[in-house]
Enzyme design. Structure first.
Site, PDB file in Angstrom:
ATOM      1  N   PHE A 160       0.808  -1.225   0.000  1.00 51.93           N
ATOM      2  CA  PHE A 160       0.000   0.000   0.000  1.00 51.93           C
ATOM      3  C   PHE A 160       0.836   1.267   0.000  1.00 51.93           C
ATOM      4  CE2 PHE A 160       0.861  -0.358   4.554  1.00 51.93           C
ATOM      5  CZ  PHE A 160       1.084   0.968   4.910  1.00 51.93           C
ATOM      6  N   CYS A 292       9.539   1.536   3.635  1.00 51.87           N
ATOM      7  CA  CYS A 292      10.434   0.469   4.084  1.00 51.87           C
ATOM      8  C   CYS A 292      11.866   0.966   4.211  1.00 51.87           C
ATOM      9  CB  CYS A 292      10.366  -0.722   3.143  1.00 51.87           C
ATOM     10  SG  CYS A 292      11.013  -0.396   1.497  1.00 51.87           S
TER      11      CYS A 292
END
Length: 508
Positions: A160, A292
Site C-alpha cells: 500500500f 520500508c
C-alpha cells in the site's frame, strides 16, 4: 471515468479486473472499501477476485507469452518509451488520486510516481540490458555465446505504501524482457495503480501481456502455487513476504521478496549539523513513516547526543494535515487498524521505560477529525530490547539511541536482524570508509538518509529485509526475469578435414 473503474447503482466506484486486454466486472461476492485515510470517504470498492478469475488471468498471460516472447526487442522498447511519456503527461492527475487513497502529500505522491518512472526509463534501455555474451574460437572452429530469454508468466504483489513506484518496478521490466505479467495491487489503494495500468495499455501493451487481479491472501496463494507462474516479485511486510517466498519456492518459482526494515542513521559529532538534522527529520517522519526505507532509528555517537533537542525542535515545526492540503508535511497513516497498531507500540515504549520527548498520539486536524493521524513522535533513552526498537513501527515515530564510539554504532546496527538501509553522517572520509566496509547492511548512505539506488544499479536490501538473491530493479532484475541459454557451435564446409571420433569431453 477510467476504464478500470465502474459505477454501480449506489454510485460507489467499483474497481475492475484486467483479463486478456478486457476490463472485467468481478463476479465475486466479497468486496473491500478503498477509504480516504484523512476523511474516511469511501472512494471505491475493490473485489476479492474469485479463483476462476485468477485462473483466467494466468491462462490469458500464458497464451499471450507464446507470441509476446517472439516480439522484436525494439517493439517492446518502443512501448516503454511511450509509457514513460504518458506517465509524465498524467503524473499530476495520478498523484491527486494517489494522495486521496493513500494519504501522502501531493509532493510525495509525485515523488512516488517519479521513482517508478525512472525504472520505466531504464526499461527503455533493454536493447543493451538484455544482450548476451560471445566468445569466438573457444576451440578449433568453435564459438560460444549466451542468450537471455524470457522465462514465461510472472506475477507481482505490491504494497500500500508505494502504489505507483512498486508496480512500476515490476511489470515494465518483466514485460520488456519478453515475459507476460499478472499484477495484484494492494487492495487498500489500487486506484492509482490501475491508472498506470491503463496507461500501459494505451502505450501498446498487447492483450494478455499484462493482467490485473485484486484480492487478499487467497489470491496471493493462488499466484504462488499456480504451475504456470514462473517468477513472483513481492514487496511488503516481513510476515507476508516470508510466506510468499516459502510458498512460491516450494512450488518451484523464482521469488524475490523485499520485506520489513529497521533503518538506522548513525550521527558522528563532526557531521554537518543543519544538513543532518533536516535529513533525519525528513526521512524519519516523511510519508508518515510508511516507507520500508524510512529512517526509524537515530544513533547519536559521543558528543552528538547533544543534538537531541534540535531534532525535537525541528520535528515540532512539521505540519500534520490531509495530504491534499497545501503545506502538509505529514499526512495520515493508511488505516484505522494501522493507526491503532502504531499507538499500541508508542504506549509500549512508555511502559518499557523510554522517554517520550514528543507525543503525537492525540493530535487533532481541523476539518479531518476522523482521519488516521499521528503527529511526529520522538523517543529517547531507548534500548535494543524495547518493542519500539525491535519492531518495524511503520509510522511517524523516531527512536534515539546513544553510543560512545563508531565501533559501538557499527556493532549495534549489525546486531539488528534487518538489513534494508543505513546511513552515516560525518565529514570524515576515514570514518565513512570504515563504516561502509564493516556495516552488514545491503544499502548504505553516506550523508544520505534514504539510500535507495537509481535504476542503473539494483536495490540491494539484505539479511532479514530480503529473501531471494536478486533485486527488484536495475541489472539484477534483468537476470531475475530471464534465463541464460549457452550455445556452443561449430560449422563445417566440404573442405573440412575429418579429425575422427573423439571420445573425450574436450573440444579441440
Amino acid at each position: 471515468m477510467n476504464a478500470s473503474l465502474n459505477k454501480n447503482d449506489t454510485t460507489v466506484t467499483q474497481v475492475k479486473l484486467l483479463i486478456n486486454g478486457e476490463w472485467v466486472d468481478s463476479k465475486t461476492r466479497e468486496w473491500l472499501e478503498v477509504v480516504n485515510p484523512a476523511s474516511q470517504e469511501v472512494l471505491a470498492k475493490v473485489p476479492l477476485a474469485t479463483p476462476e478469475e485468477v485462473k483466467a488471468a494466468i491462462d490469458s498471460a500464458e497464451r499471450a507469452f507464446h507470441s509476446w516472447k517472439k516480439t522484436p526487442i525494439g517493439a517492446r522498447m518502443r512501448i516503454m518509451l511511450k509509457l514513460q511519456a504518458l506517465i509524465r503527461e498524467h503524473s499530476k492527475r495520478i498523484a491527486a488520486v494517489l494522495s486521496a487513497e493513500q494519504g501522502k502529500t501531493l509532493a510525495d505522491a509525485e515523488g512516488d510516481i517519479f521513482r517508478g518512472l525512472e525504472v520505466v526509463e531504464h526499461a527503455c534501455s533493454i536493447g543493451s540490458l538484455q544482450m548476451g555474451e560471445f566468445a569466438e574460437n573457444v576451440a578449433g572452429g568453435v564459438d560460444t555465446y549466451t542468450l537471455r530469454q524470457p522465462i514465461g508468466v510472472c506475477a507481482g504483489i505490491t504494497p500500500f505504501n508505494f502504489p505507483a513506484m512498486i508496480p512500476l518496478w515490476m511489470f515494465p521490466m518483466a514485460i520488456v524482457t519478453g515475459n507476460t505479467f499478472v499484477l495484484k495491487p494492494s487492495e487498500q489503494d489500487p486506484l492509482s495503480t490501475m491508472m498506470l495500468v491503463e496507461l500501459g495499455l494505451e502505450a501498446g501493451i498487447p492483450a494478455g501481456v499484462l493482467n490485473v487481479v485484486h484480492g487478499a491472501k487467497e489470491v496471493v496463494d493462488a499466484l504462488c502455487t499456480h504451475p504456470d507462474i514462473k517468477a513472483i516479485s513481492f514487496v511488503g511486510s516481513t510476515h507476508v513476504g516470508t510466506h510468499v517466498y516459502n510458498l512460491g519456492s516450494q512450488h518451484g518459482k523464482r521469488v524475490q521478496s523485499m520485506m520489513g526494515a529497521k533503518n538506522h542513521a548513525v550521527v558522528l559529532p563532526d557531521a554537518n549539523r543543519e544538513h543532518t538534522l533536516n535529513a533525519l527529520v525528513g526521512a524519519g517522519f516523511g510519508a508518515a513513516g510508511q516507507r520500508c526505507m524510512a529512517t526509524s532509528v537515530v544513533v547519536l555517537v559521543g558528543e552528538a547526543r547533544t543534538w537531541l533537542p534540535d531534532i525535537k525542535e525541528l520535528a515540532l515545526k512539521l505540519r500534520v494535515n490531509a495530504g491534499s492540503e497545501p503545506g502538509t508535511d505529514i499526512g495520515p497513516v493508511i488505516s484505522k487498524r494501522a493507526r491503532q497498531r502504531i499507538l499500541d507500540l508508542i504506549d509500549s515504549g512508555v511502559h518499557q521505560g523510554a522517554k517520550l520527548e514528543l507525543d503525537g498520539r492525540d493530535i487533532k486536524v481541523p476539518g479531518y477529525e476522523n482521519g488516521n493521524f499521528i503527529g511526529p513522535t520522538l523517543f529517547s533513552g531507548v534500548t535494543t530490547e524495547m518493542d519500539i526498537y525491535t519492531q518495524e513501527i511503520f509510522g511517524p515515530v523516531l527512536v534515539v539511541l546513544e553510543v560512545r564510539t563508531l565501533d559501538d554504532a557499527i556493532a549495534l546496527v549489525n546486531a539488528n536482524p534487518f538489513g534494508n538501509g543505513v546511513g552515516l553522517f560525518t565529514q570524515s572520509g576515514a570514518a565513512a570508509r570504515k563504516f561502509q566496509s564493516e556495516i552488514d547492511v545491503g544499502q548504505v548512505g553516506i550523508n544520505i538518509p534514504i539510500p535507495v539506488p537509481v535504476p542503473a544499479f539494483s536495490f540491494t536490501g539484505s539479511r532479514g529485509s530480503k529473501l531471494g538473491d536478486l533485486g527488484p530493479y536495475g541489472k539484477q532484475v534483468v537476470q531475475f526475469y530471464t534465463q541464460t541459454k549457452t550455445v556452443t557451435s561449430r560449422w563445417f564446409d566440404d573442405s573440412t578435414v575429418n579429425d575422427g571420433v573423439n571420445t573425450t569431453i574436450t573440444l579441440k
